[in-house]
Design a protein around this motif. Structure first.
Motif, PDB file in Angstrom:
ATOM      1  N   ASP A  58     -68.968 -95.758  43.821  1.00 13.03           N
ATOM      2  CA  ASP A  58     -69.598 -96.759  44.659  1.00 13.03           C
ATOM      3  C   ASP A  58     -69.351 -96.387  46.119  1.00 13.03           C
ATOM      4  O   ASP A  58     -68.298 -95.861  46.467  1.00 13.03           O
ATOM      5  N   HIS A  59     -70.373 -96.627  46.981  1.00 11.36           N
ATOM      6  CA  HIS A  59     -70.257 -96.278  48.403  1.00 11.36           C
ATOM      7  C   HIS A  59     -70.197 -97.557  49.229  1.00 11.36           C
ATOM      8  O   HIS A  59     -71.106 -97.857  49.996  1.00 11.36           O
ATOM      9  N   ALA A  60     -69.162 -98.343  49.010  1.00  8.08           N
ATOM     10  CA  ALA A  60     -68.936 -99.595  49.758  1.00  8.08           C
ATOM     11  C   ALA A  60     -70.046-100.619  49.511  1.00  8.08           C
ATOM     12  O   ALA A  60     -70.337-101.452  50.360  1.00  8.08           O
ATOM     13  N   SER A  61     -70.692-100.541  48.339  1.00  8.39           N
ATOM     14  CA  SER A  61     -71.669-101.563  47.955  1.00  8.39           C
ATOM     15  C   SER A  61     -71.005-102.640  47.100  1.00  8.39           C
ATOM     16  O   SER A  61     -71.182-103.831  47.340  1.00  8.39           O
ATOM     17  N   ALA A  62     -70.256-102.237  46.091  1.00  7.86           N
ATOM     18  CA  ALA A  62     -69.554-103.193  45.228  1.00  7.86           C
ATOM     19  C   ALA A  62     -68.090-103.334  45.643  1.00  7.86           C
ATOM     20  O   ALA A  62     -67.501-104.400  45.520  1.00  7.86           O
ATOM     21  N   PHE A  63     -67.490-102.241  46.098  1.00  8.08           N
ATOM     22  CA  PHE A  63     -66.086-102.259  46.518  1.00  8.08           C
ATOM     23  C   PHE A  63     -66.026-101.845  47.980  1.00  8.08           C
ATOM     24  O   PHE A  63     -66.756-100.953  48.400  1.00  8.08           O
ATOM     25  N   ASP A  64     -65.138-102.483  48.726  1.00  4.54           N
ATOM     26  CA  ASP A  64     -64.909-102.037  50.096  1.00  4.54           C
ATOM     27  C   ASP A  64     -63.398-101.950  50.294  1.00  4.54           C
ATOM     28  O   ASP A  64     -62.663-101.818  49.312  1.00  4.54           O
ATOM     29  N   MET A  65     -62.934-102.021  51.531  1.00  7.50           N
ATOM     30  CA  MET A  65     -61.502-101.835  51.750  1.00  7.50           C
ATOM     31  C   MET A  65     -60.676-102.996  51.173  1.00  7.50           C
ATOM     32  O   MET A  65     -59.452-102.924  51.131  1.00  7.50           O
ATOM     33  N   LYS A  66     -61.358-104.064  50.708  1.00  5.59           N
ATOM     34  CA  LYS A  66     -60.608-105.190  50.135  1.00  5.59           C
ATOM     35  C   LYS A  66     -60.069-104.847  48.746  1.00  5.59           C
ATOM     36  O   LYS A  66     -59.060-105.381  48.330  1.00  5.59           O
ATOM     37  N   ILE A  67     -60.800-104.016  48.019  1.00  9.14           N
ATOM     38  CA  ILE A  67     -60.356-103.680  46.672  1.00  9.14           C
ATOM     39  C   ILE A  67     -60.840-102.275  46.323  1.00  9.14           C
ATOM     40  O   ILE A  67     -62.022-101.958  46.503  1.00  9.14           O
ATOM     41  N   ILE A  68     -59.910-101.437  45.894  1.00 12.33           N
ATOM     42  CA  ILE A  68     -60.222-100.020  45.669  1.00 12.33           C
ATOM     43  C   ILE A  68     -59.687 -99.602  44.304  1.00 12.33           C
ATOM     44  O   ILE A  68     -58.590 -99.045  44.199  1.00 12.33           O
ATOM     45  N   PRO A  69     -60.439 -99.878  43.242  1.00  9.31           N
ATOM     46  CA  PRO A  69     -59.967 -99.431  41.926  1.00  9.31           C
ATOM     47  C   PRO A  69     -60.102 -97.914  41.796  1.00  9.31           C
ATOM     48  O   PRO A  69     -61.124 -97.352  42.194  1.00  9.31           O
ATOM     49  N   THR A  70     -59.087 -97.274  41.256  1.00 10.16           N
ATOM     50  CA  THR A  70     -59.171 -95.820  41.050  1.00 10.16           C
ATOM     51  C   THR A  70     -60.185 -95.504  39.947  1.00 10.16           C
ATOM     52  O   THR A  70     -61.081 -94.682  40.142  1.00 10.16           O
ATOM     53  N   PHE A  71     -60.036 -96.170  38.810  1.00 13.37           N
ATOM     54  CA  PHE A  71     -61.003 -96.033  37.711  1.00 13.37           C
ATOM     55  C   PHE A  71     -61.417 -97.434  37.268  1.00 13.37           C
ATOM     56  O   PHE A  71     -60.541 -98.276  37.014  1.00 13.37           O
ATOM     57  N   ALA A  72     -62.709 -97.679  37.163  1.00 11.71           N
ATOM     58  CA  ALA A  72     -63.178 -99.000  36.737  1.00 11.71           C
ATOM     59  C   ALA A  72     -64.323 -98.836  35.753  1.00 11.71           C
ATOM     60  O   ALA A  72     -65.146 -97.918  35.881  1.00 11.71           O
TER      61      ALA A  72
END
Ligand code: DHB
Ligand code: FE
Length: 297
Positions: A58-72
């Motif tokens: 994902d390119h900051a569309s679903a995840f941003d600096m608030k949450i960064i899962p390594t593998f999802a």
């Protein structure tokens, strides 16, 4: 029993989605890029996968600096195309396969891969551009998709070895799902690209092609390429290629190549595309597909 029948790797450059959506995919600039996917589009029509486990970032569309899962892993029913700033692409929603996705999530977590479980999200070009490249213009995507998101945006991304091992664990998970399903694993992103800074536009054809070579056959040397080599040789966004190693790991000890395509330029990047089969030494059944010639650069 579910089976992994093939692996597909592809760059996911957003400009390809724009070209596809605006009908520019056969013009002078984009024609040679899209032509390298013609073989695969025909092959996919014959293969008819039931499910694609689609490894992407994902390119900051679903995840941003608030949450960064390594593998999802996406366990939801449906994912809409993300709004990336130009408005969401007018491509079909992506339908998940919750039963298989939850089975894979359980198997991976009990296999000691601490996956983040996602039930709701939108999916950006990292996922929708490869679908367009492989399936073209369709009213509905012809298979279910399980999104498997990897953090390759914020340091530290997972190691290549960990990605490969995750692929091996995905293979174990799929093999223990009782339903008869034809499953493909796709790895997306790459190839060499740096989008910003003084090295923007960096392309390393030799390194890219060695990487493509290394995914075919029984060699495991790509497991051990350190992050710094991707950055130095292929640019900061070249690290997306670790996602291809998840696809490779899922195909087992040995692979055989069905199709290969490499082209420069595409936007500021090189694009690469590879179709692989697991090769268990019994010879390949090419019925209905046929081996493709090596595509020219
Ligand atoms: C671009 C963006 C990407 O995410 C990528 O993988 C390649 C290129 C781009 O903006 O050009
Ligand atoms: Fe990307």
């Amino acid at each position: 029993m579910a089976r992994i029948t093939a692996g597909v790797a592809s760059s996911h450059v957003p400009l390809l989605g724009v070209a596809h959506d605006l009908g520019k995919d056969r013009d002078d600039y984009f024609g040679p890029i899209f032509a390298g996917y013609d073989w695969t589009r025909e092959w996919e029509k014959a293969e008819k996968p039931d499910v694609v486990v689609l490894v992407y970032n994902d390119h900051a569309s679903a995840f941003d600096m608030k949450i960064i899962p390594t593998f999802a892993i996406g366990c939801g029913e449906r994912y809409a195309p993300a709004d990336e700033g130009w408005g969401p692409r007018k491509v079909p929603d992506v339908h998940g396969h919750p039963d298989l996705a939850w089975h894979i999530a359980q198997s991976l977590i009990l296999d000691e891969f601490d996956m983040t479980i996602i039930n709701e999200m939108d999916v950006d070009h990292g996922l929708t551009v490869p679908l367009s490249m492989m399936f073209g213009h369709v009213p509905e995507w012809p298979c279910k998709v399980i999104p498997l998101a990897v953090n390759v945006v914020t340091y530290p991304p997972p190691s290549g070895n960990r990605c490969w091992a995750l692929g091996e664990a995905i293979a174990r998970a799929v093999a223990s799902f009782p339903e008869e399903l034809n499953v493909q694993v796709w790895g997306t992103g790459g190839m060499s690209h740096q989008l910003q800074g003084p090295r923007a536009g960096l392309i390393n054809r030799e390194w890219d092609n060695n990487f493509l070579d290394g995914l075919v056959g029984a060699s495991e040397h790509l497991r051990h390429v350190p992050h710094i080599e991707y950055l130095r040789e292929t640019g900061s966004e070249g690290i997306e290629m670790v996602m291809w190693l998840i696809m490779r790991g899922a195909l087992g000890k040995r692979t055989a190549m069905l199709h290969r395509h490499y082209h420069v330029p595409c936007s500021n990047t090189a694009i690469g595309h590879l179709v692989l089969r697991p090769d268990n030494g019994e010879g390949l059944d090419m019925t209905g597909s046929g081996a493709a010639p090596l595509a020219a650069e």
